[in-house]
Design an enzyme around this catalytic site. Structure first.
Site, mmCIF file in Angstrom:
data_model
loop_
_atom_site.group_PDB
_atom_site.id
_atom_site.type_symbol
_atom_site.label_atom_id
_atom_site.label_comp_id
_atom_site.label_asym_id
_atom_site.label_seq_id
_atom_site.Cartn_x
_atom_site.Cartn_y
_atom_site.Cartn_z
ATOM 1 N N LYS A 195 0.797 -0.976 -0.091
ATOM 2 C CA LYS A 195 -0.139 0.189 0.242
ATOM 3 C C LYS A 195 1.076 1.163 0.086
ATOM 4 O O LYS A 195 0.607 2.018 -0.680
ATOM 5 C CB LYS A 195 -1.033 0.039 0.839
ATOM 6 C CG LYS A 195 -1.775 -0.593 1.034
ATOM 7 C CD LYS A 195 -2.799 -0.728 2.371
ATOM 8 C CE LYS A 195 -2.713 -0.912 3.807
ATOM 9 N NZ LYS A 195 -1.582 -1.890 4.404
ATOM 10 N N ARG A 225 11.897 -5.749 3.764
ATOM 11 C CA ARG A 225 11.069 -3.975 4.099
ATOM 12 C C ARG A 225 11.948 -3.478 4.890
ATOM 13 O O ARG A 225 12.394 -2.402 5.270
ATOM 14 C CB ARG A 225 9.171 -3.834 4.510
ATOM 15 C CG ARG A 225 9.418 -2.278 5.166
ATOM 16 C CD ARG A 225 7.671 -2.237 5.442
ATOM 17 N NE ARG A 225 7.106 -2.349 6.256
ATOM 18 C CZ ARG A 225 5.972 -2.531 6.605
ATOM 19 N NH1 ARG A 225 4.923 -2.120 5.209
ATOM 20 N NH2 ARG A 225 5.181 -2.660 7.192
ATOM 21 N N ARG A 272 10.670 -1.057 11.861
ATOM 22 C CA ARG A 272 9.195 -0.932 12.535
ATOM 23 C C ARG A 272 9.659 -1.828 14.196
ATOM 24 O O ARG A 272 9.340 -2.306 13.417
ATOM 25 C CB ARG A 272 8.042 -0.553 11.954
ATOM 26 C CG ARG A 272 7.782 0.554 11.185
ATOM 27 C CD ARG A 272 6.876 0.242 9.898
ATOM 28 N NE ARG A 272 5.285 -0.136 10.471
ATOM 29 C CZ ARG A 272 4.502 -0.422 10.313
ATOM 30 N NH1 ARG A 272 4.765 0.426 8.511
ATOM 31 N NH2 ARG A 272 3.217 -0.887 10.283
ATOM 32 N N ARG A 296 -0.736 -8.341 14.030
ATOM 33 C CA ARG A 296 -1.658 -7.801 13.087
ATOM 34 C C ARG A 296 -2.362 -7.938 11.599
ATOM 35 O O ARG A 296 -3.413 -7.912 11.243
ATOM 36 C CB ARG A 296 -0.560 -6.968 12.207
ATOM 37 C CG ARG A 296 0.617 -5.946 12.909
ATOM 38 C CD ARG A 296 1.790 -5.328 12.665
ATOM 39 N NE ARG A 296 1.916 -4.766 11.179
ATOM 40 C CZ ARG A 296 3.322 -4.438 11.076
ATOM 41 N NH1 ARG A 296 4.313 -5.510 11.117
ATOM 42 N NH2 ARG A 296 2.783 -4.051 9.961
#
Ligand code: AMP
Length: 193
Positions: free
Chosen positions: A13, A127, A139, A150
């Site tokens: 996204k 990532r 993160r 999640r």
């Protein structure tokens, strides 16, 4: 141009939103980014959200609805925006409908990136590697334990949001397993349709 990008963590996204920002001159409104900024700044919102986010759970609806309500009134959002990571529950989708109506705004498209779940862990690991290689910090929720939670939150609370927009005839699904450029072209076609 006002868009919603839906899809699980690791669907791409953020990458696709960045491309749409450049193409349409609109802003990307990511509730995840806004919350991470609040956590870094140590604001009361950040203090409230930090543990919930690190665990991988969703923060209460009211907090993110208020963030979006205020943010879409900012001058830079006047030409349009892409909502990335919002709405994530049906209650948020309903609240968004109400606040857009109040502001006399309409959505142009809701695009969902459809991805095989088996692919998501390796995408998130990738990532992390790329962020570290670029000298950034990973993160706090990009770890296998938080990712599991999640994904569970996505299945239980966010997947029904796609059905919500499908019922309204607004949902466009795009195969998110294709290369970035191909996915981008499919999104462009979905928006134009
Ligand atoms: P993201 O960057 O979109 O993956 O979001 C990171 C984390 O921020 C999520 O796991 C949630 O804890 C929180 N978050 C972001 N957007 C929302 C939302 N719309 N509703 C609830 N929690 C959210």
């Amino acid at each position: 141009m006002r868009l919603i990008l839906l899809g699980p963590p690791g669907a791409g996204k953020g990458t696709q939103a960045a491309r749409l920002v450049a193409k349409y001159g609109i802003v990307q409104l990511s509730t995840g980014d806004m919350l991470r900024a609040a956590v870094s700044a140590g604001t009361p919102l950040g203090v409230q959200a930090k543990e919930i986010m690190n665990r991988g759970d969703l923060v209460p609806d009211r907090l993110v609805i208020d963030l979006i309500d205020q943010r879409i009134d900012a001058p830079d959002a006047a030409p349009g925006f892409i909502l990335d990571g919002f709405p994530r529950t049906v209650a948020q989708a309903e609240a968004l409908d109400a606040l857009l109506e109040k502001k006399n705004m309409r959505l142009d498209a809701v695009v969902e990136l459809v991805i095989d779940e088996s692919e998501l862990l390796s995408r998130v690991e990738n990532r992390v590697r790329e962020t570290l290689r670029a000298g950034g910090a990973a993160r706090a929720d990009d770890n296998p334990e938080s990712l599991k939670i999640r994904l569970e939150a996505y299945r239980k609370q966010t997947a029904p949001v796609s059905a919500y927009y499908a019922c309204k005839g607004a949902l466009k699904q795009v195969d998110g397993m294709e290369p970035i450029e191909t996915v981008g072209q499919a999104i462009d076609r979905a928006i134009a349709a």
